[in-house]
Motif scaffolding. Structure first.
Motif, PDB file in Angstrom:
ATOM      1  N   ALA A  28     -39.740  50.731 -23.298  1.00 29.06           N
ATOM      2  CA  ALA A  28     -39.224  50.365 -21.983  1.00 29.06           C
ATOM      3  C   ALA A  28     -40.218  49.505 -21.209  1.00 29.06           C
ATOM      4  CB  ALA A  28     -38.885  51.630 -21.189  1.00 29.06           C
ATOM      5  N   VAL A  29     -41.511  49.831 -21.327  1.00 29.43           N
ATOM      6  CA  VAL A  29     -42.534  49.044 -20.643  1.00 29.43           C
ATOM      7  C   VAL A  29     -42.446  47.578 -21.074  1.00 29.43           C
ATOM      8  CG1 VAL A  29     -45.012  48.675 -20.359  1.00 29.43           C
ATOM      9  CG2 VAL A  29     -44.093  51.003 -20.319  1.00 29.43           C
ATOM     10  N   ARG A  30     -42.342  47.371 -22.385  1.00 24.41           N
ATOM     11  CA  ARG A  30     -42.248  45.994 -22.889  1.00 24.41           C
ATOM     12  C   ARG A  30     -40.923  45.346 -22.475  1.00 24.41           C
ATOM     13  NH1 ARG A  30     -44.402  48.805 -27.295  1.00 24.41           N
ATOM     14  NH2 ARG A  30     -46.600  48.345 -27.647  1.00 24.41           N
ATOM     15  N   ALA A  31     -39.855  46.136 -22.444  1.00 26.26           N
ATOM     16  CA  ALA A  31     -38.536  45.582 -22.124  1.00 26.26           C
ATOM     17  C   ALA A  31     -38.468  45.035 -20.706  1.00 26.26           C
ATOM     18  CB  ALA A  31     -37.462  46.660 -22.320  1.00 26.26           C
ATOM     19  N   ILE A  32     -39.300  45.543 -19.799  1.00 26.42           N
ATOM     20  CA  ILE A  32     -39.286  45.039 -18.423  1.00 26.42           C
ATOM     21  C   ILE A  32     -40.421  44.046 -18.181  1.00 26.42           C
ATOM     22  CG2 ILE A  32     -38.143  47.111 -17.562  1.00 26.42           C
ATOM     23  CD1 ILE A  32     -40.826  48.015 -16.403  1.00 26.42           C
ATOM     24  N   GLY A  33     -41.041  43.583 -19.266  1.00 25.39           N
ATOM     25  CA  GLY A  33     -42.031  42.535 -19.149  1.00 25.39           C
ATOM     26  C   GLY A  33     -43.422  42.991 -18.773  1.00 25.39           C
ATOM     27  N   ARG A  34     -43.709  44.276 -19.005  1.00 23.93           N
ATOM     28  CA  ARG A  34     -45.049  44.792 -18.725  1.00 23.93           C
ATOM     29  C   ARG A  34     -45.693  45.226 -20.033  1.00 23.93           C
ATOM     30  NH1 ARG A  34     -43.919  48.740 -13.649  1.00 23.93           N
ATOM     31  NH2 ARG A  34     -46.174  48.590 -13.307  1.00 23.93           N
ATOM     32  N   SER A  35     -46.927  45.699 -19.964  1.00 23.99           N
ATOM     33  CA  SER A  35     -47.630  46.017 -21.215  1.00 23.99           C
ATOM     34  C   SER A  35     -48.404  47.322 -21.089  1.00 23.99           C
ATOM     35  CB  SER A  35     -48.586  44.875 -21.601  1.00 23.99           C
ATOM     36  OG  SER A  35     -49.554  44.677 -20.581  1.00 23.99           O
ATOM     37  N   VAL A  36     -48.643  47.937 -22.264  1.00 29.09           N
ATOM     38  CA  VAL A  36     -49.437  49.156 -22.402  1.00 29.09           C
ATOM     39  C   VAL A  36     -50.737  48.774 -23.115  1.00 29.09           C
ATOM     40  CG1 VAL A  36     -49.527  51.449 -23.476  1.00 29.09           C
ATOM     41  CG2 VAL A  36     -47.344  50.582 -22.595  1.00 29.09           C
ATOM     42  N   PRO A  37     -51.915  49.116 -22.564  1.00 29.41           N
ATOM     43  CA  PRO A  37     -52.146  49.917 -21.361  1.00 29.41           C
ATOM     44  C   PRO A  37     -52.478  49.079 -20.122  1.00 29.41           C
ATOM     45  CG  PRO A  37     -54.182  49.757 -22.591  1.00 29.41           C
ATOM     46  CD  PRO A  37     -53.165  48.932 -23.343  1.00 29.41           C
ATOM     47  N   GLU A  38     -52.370  47.753 -20.231  1.00 25.65           N
ATOM     48  CA  GLU A  38     -52.790  46.895 -19.120  1.00 25.65           C
ATOM     49  C   GLU A  38     -52.078  47.237 -17.819  1.00 25.65           C
ATOM     50  OE1 GLU A  38     -53.840  45.017 -22.904  1.00 25.65           O
ATOM     51  OE2 GLU A  38     -51.985  45.898 -22.112  1.00 25.65           O
ATOM     52  N   ASP A  39     -50.765  47.479 -17.886  1.00 24.65           N
ATOM     53  CA  ASP A  39     -50.002  47.816 -16.685  1.00 24.65           C
ATOM     54  C   ASP A  39     -49.724  49.309 -16.571  1.00 24.65           C
ATOM     55  OD1 ASP A  39     -49.601  45.073 -15.784  1.00 24.65           O
ATOM     56  OD2 ASP A  39     -48.306  44.871 -17.531  1.00 24.65           O
ATOM     57  N   ILE A  40     -49.437  49.940 -17.685  1.00 24.73           N
ATOM     58  CA  ILE A  40     -49.100  51.370 -17.708  1.00 24.73           C
ATOM     59  C   ILE A  40     -49.842  52.046 -18.851  1.00 24.73           C
ATOM     60  CG2 ILE A  40     -47.265  53.088 -18.005  1.00 24.73           C
ATOM     61  CD1 ILE A  40     -46.882  51.656 -15.455  1.00 24.73           C
ATOM     62  N   SER A  41     -50.596  53.104 -18.540  1.00 22.02           N
ATOM     63  CA  SER A  41     -51.201  53.929 -19.586  1.00 22.02           C
ATOM     64  C   SER A  41     -50.216  55.022 -19.980  1.00 22.02           C
ATOM     65  CB  SER A  41     -52.504  54.562 -19.093  1.00 22.02           C
ATOM     66  OG  SER A  41     -53.546  53.612 -19.054  1.00 22.02           O
ATOM     67  N   VAL A  42     -50.189  55.353 -21.271  1.00 29.83           N
ATOM     68  CA  VAL A  42     -49.235  56.341 -21.774  1.00 29.83           C
ATOM     69  C   VAL A  42     -49.955  57.365 -22.642  1.00 29.83           C
ATOM     70  CG1 VAL A  42     -47.137  56.726 -23.130  1.00 29.83           C
ATOM     71  CG2 VAL A  42     -47.375  54.635 -21.762  1.00 29.83           C
ATOM     72  N   VAL A  43     -49.673  58.633 -22.387  1.00 28.72           N
ATOM     73  CA  VAL A  43     -50.189  59.737 -23.209  1.00 28.72           C
ATOM     74  C   VAL A  43     -48.998  60.542 -23.721  1.00 28.72           C
ATOM     75  CG1 VAL A  43     -51.643  61.795 -23.315  1.00 28.72           C
ATOM     76  CG2 VAL A  43     -52.293  59.886 -21.836  1.00 28.72           C
ATOM     77  N   GLY A  44     -49.039  60.911 -25.002  1.00 28.68           N
ATOM     78  CA  GLY A  44     -47.997  61.750 -25.586  1.00 28.68           C
ATOM     79  C   GLY A  44     -48.509  63.153 -25.857  1.00 28.68           C
ATOM     80  N   PHE A  45     -47.784  63.870 -26.702  1.00 26.54           N
ATOM     81  CA  PHE A  45     -48.166  65.243 -27.056  1.00 26.54           C
ATOM     82  C   PHE A  45     -47.618  65.543 -28.442  1.00 26.54           C
ATOM     83  CE2 PHE A  45     -48.870  69.691 -26.902  1.00 26.54           C
ATOM     84  CZ  PHE A  45     -49.638  69.992 -25.775  1.00 26.54           C
ATOM     85  N   ASP A  46     -48.443  66.065 -29.315  1.00 27.62           N
ATOM     86  CA  ASP A  46     -48.123  66.551 -30.672  1.00 27.62           C
ATOM     87  C   ASP A  46     -48.921  65.823 -31.744  1.00 27.62           C
ATOM     88  OD1 ASP A  46     -46.325  68.459 -29.839  1.00 27.62           O
ATOM     89  OD2 ASP A  46     -44.560  67.209 -30.174  1.00 27.62           O
ATOM     90  N   ASP A  47     -49.154  64.510 -31.587  1.00 28.01           N
ATOM     91  CA  ASP A  47     -49.789  63.683 -32.610  1.00 28.01           C
ATOM     92  C   ASP A  47     -48.997  63.725 -33.908  1.00 28.01           C
ATOM     93  OD1 ASP A  47     -51.641  61.849 -33.539  1.00 28.01           O
ATOM     94  OD2 ASP A  47     -52.949  63.389 -34.377  1.00 28.01           O
ATOM     95  N   VAL A  48     -47.741  63.281 -33.837  1.00 26.74           N
ATOM     96  CA  VAL A  48     -46.927  63.147 -35.043  1.00 26.74           C
ATOM     97  C   VAL A  48     -47.541  62.055 -35.917  1.00 26.74           C
ATOM     98  CG1 VAL A  48     -44.858  63.921 -33.842  1.00 26.74           C
ATOM     99  CG2 VAL A  48     -45.335  61.478 -34.007  1.00 26.74           C
ATOM    100  N   PRO A  49     -47.262  62.035 -37.227  1.00 26.54           N
ATOM    101  CA  PRO A  49     -47.935  61.083 -38.127  1.00 26.54           C
ATOM    102  C   PRO A  49     -47.808  59.623 -37.711  1.00 26.54           C
ATOM    103  CG  PRO A  49     -46.792  62.765 -39.393  1.00 26.54           C
ATOM    104  CD  PRO A  49     -46.408  62.980 -37.968  1.00 26.54           C
ATOM    105  N   GLU A  50     -46.707  59.258 -37.043  1.00 25.03           N
ATOM    106  CA  GLU A  50     -46.507  57.854 -36.668  1.00 25.03           C
ATOM    107  C   GLU A  50     -47.335  57.432 -35.453  1.00 25.03           C
ATOM    108  OE1 GLU A  50     -43.026  59.640 -38.687  1.00 25.03           O
ATOM    109  OE2 GLU A  50     -44.104  60.143 -36.836  1.00 25.03           O
ATOM    110  N   SER A  51     -47.893  58.382 -34.720  1.00 24.58           N
ATOM    111  CA  SER A  51     -48.550  58.057 -33.451  1.00 24.58           C
ATOM    112  C   SER A  51     -49.720  57.095 -33.607  1.00 24.58           C
ATOM    113  CB  SER A  51     -49.033  59.342 -32.770  1.00 24.58           C
ATOM    114  OG  SER A  51     -47.943  60.141 -32.401  1.00 24.58           O
ATOM    115  N   ALA A  52     -50.453  57.235 -34.690  1.00 21.86           N
ATOM    116  CA  ALA A  52     -51.617  56.369 -34.910  1.00 21.86           C
ATOM    117  C   ALA A  52     -51.206  54.962 -35.293  1.00 21.86           C
ATOM    118  CB  ALA A  52     -52.514  56.964 -35.986  1.00 21.86           C
ATOM    119  N   HIS A  53     -49.920  54.747 -35.624  1.00 22.74           N
ATOM    120  CA  HIS A  53     -49.470  53.445 -36.123  1.00 22.74           C
ATOM    121  C   HIS A  53     -48.559  52.718 -35.140  1.00 22.74           C
ATOM    122  CE1 HIS A  53     -51.263  54.636 -39.899  1.00 22.74           C
ATOM    123  NE2 HIS A  53     -50.595  55.775 -39.829  1.00 22.74           N
TER     124      HIS A  53
END
Length: 341
Positions: free
Chosen positions: A261-286
């Motif tokens: 969604a951040v990219r869809a509205i023309g913004r970027s991670v983490p320059e405009d929005i920092s994001v933290v998740g929870f669980d560390d699923v295998p795909e998170s590092a990629h």
């Protein structure tokens, strides 16, 4: 009734008496080895196991249940919606149970309604389970289990309960929010999991507690459903209306949708929005950027749950392995940075 399931070259399945004959022991001794009896000399047990392996003998579980008056069956009550975490926990439970000579019977909740919870538990109890594990239950499951006073040991894999195997979800959430605050963020949103999930509630409490501890005003958490699609839709709405510099998502999949969604509205991670998740699923590092998240060892949680349950069933600690807690850990990657404004 047949004692085995695997036929030999002649088409006849080897029996428990065939194993006894090859090992030079009584068939009662073979039965004791199969049932992990501690009242055997190690060399005798080794001789019997060698004969079992040579003959490719497979005990018939139904016959064993009739002979011992034990089902050696563990019931697993799964959540209404399966996630990566619950799948990993169930796999670990099955692995440890099988090594100890037990099998699993699994049922997932159709809904979180009380009648469906009771019906699912009744379905498992009708199969003569010797113990029951409730994996990541919805909030109402715990009091229903307490209310039913089941005649078998119950292990609850959650963040609460009188008999539970868990990691401290609240502390993990606080670590995630604290990381954002230490980077300089003060306007932090939280996309939470479903209202009726114990883990979602505890992660939301962690967000609120850490914001309060730092004299920051929390925004009202948004209740989601663990999916990337919800993270995307919530992100589109929130990021257009909220002046936030960071988001703590209740799990990695919602964080993934949010980053989209951040990219869809023309913004970027983490320059405009920092994001933290929870669980560390295998795909998170990629993901791009790789996701900062809270890691928990789902397999360890599942193994700990079945280990504790088997101990309560009287299995020796050598048979079920160690039961040490695995703490949650913040994994810092590239999706978080100091706010740019």
């Amino acid at each position: 009734m047949s004692d085995t399931e695997t036929p030999d070259a002649t088409g006849k399945a080897p029996s428990i008496r065939d194993v006894a004959r090859l090992a030079g022991v009584s068939y009662q001794t073979v039965s004791r080895v199969i049932n992990n009896s501690p009242q055997l000399r190690p060399e005798t047990a080794a001789k019997v196991r060698s004969a079992i392996a040579e003959l490719k003998f497979v005990p018939n579980q139904a016959a064993r249940a009739l002979a011992t008056n034990r089902s050696r069956l563990i019931g697993v009550l799964g959540p209404r919606m399966t996630t990566h975490g619950t799948s990993a926990m169930v796999q670990a439970i099955e692995s440890v149970a099988r090594a100890a000579g037990y099998r699993l019977t699994l049922t997932n909740l159709a809904t979180s309604a009380a009648d469906d919870v009771r019906a699912s538990i009744d379905h498992l109890m009708q199969q003569s389970v010797e113990g029951l594990i409730a994996v990541a239950p919805q909030t109402r499951v715990v009091p229903i289990l307490d209310e039913l006073k089941l005649p078998v040991p119950v292990q609850i894999v959650a963040s609460t309960g009188t008999s539970s195997s868990h990691n401290d979800q609240t502390a993990g959430a606080r670590a995630a929010v604290r990381h954002l605050i230490e980077l300089g963020h003060s306007r932090i949103l939280h996309i939470a999991g479903p209202r009726d999930w114990v883990e979602a509630d505890h992660r939301m409490r962690g967000y609120l507690a850490e914001m309060d501890a730092n004299d920051l005003t929390p925004r009202p958490p948004v209740l989601g459903d663990w999916t990337a699609q919800f993270g995307f839709e919530a992100g589109l709405e929130l990021l257009r209306t909220e002046d936030a510099t960071a988001v703590f998502a209740g799990n990695d999949h919602m964080a993934l949708g949010l980053m989209h969604a951040v990219r869809a509205i023309g913004r970027s991670v983490p320059e405009d929005i920092s994001v933290v998740g929870f669980d560390d699923v295998p795909e998170s590092a990629h993901l791009w950027p790789p996701l900062t998240t809270v890691r928990q060892d789902f397999a360890g949680i599942g193994a700990r749950a079945i280990t504790d349950l088997l101990t309560r069933l009287g299995e020796s600690s050598d048979a079920v392995g160690p039961s040490e807690p695995d703490h949650l850990r913040l994994i810092v990657r590239s999706s978080t940075a100091p706010p740019s404004r």
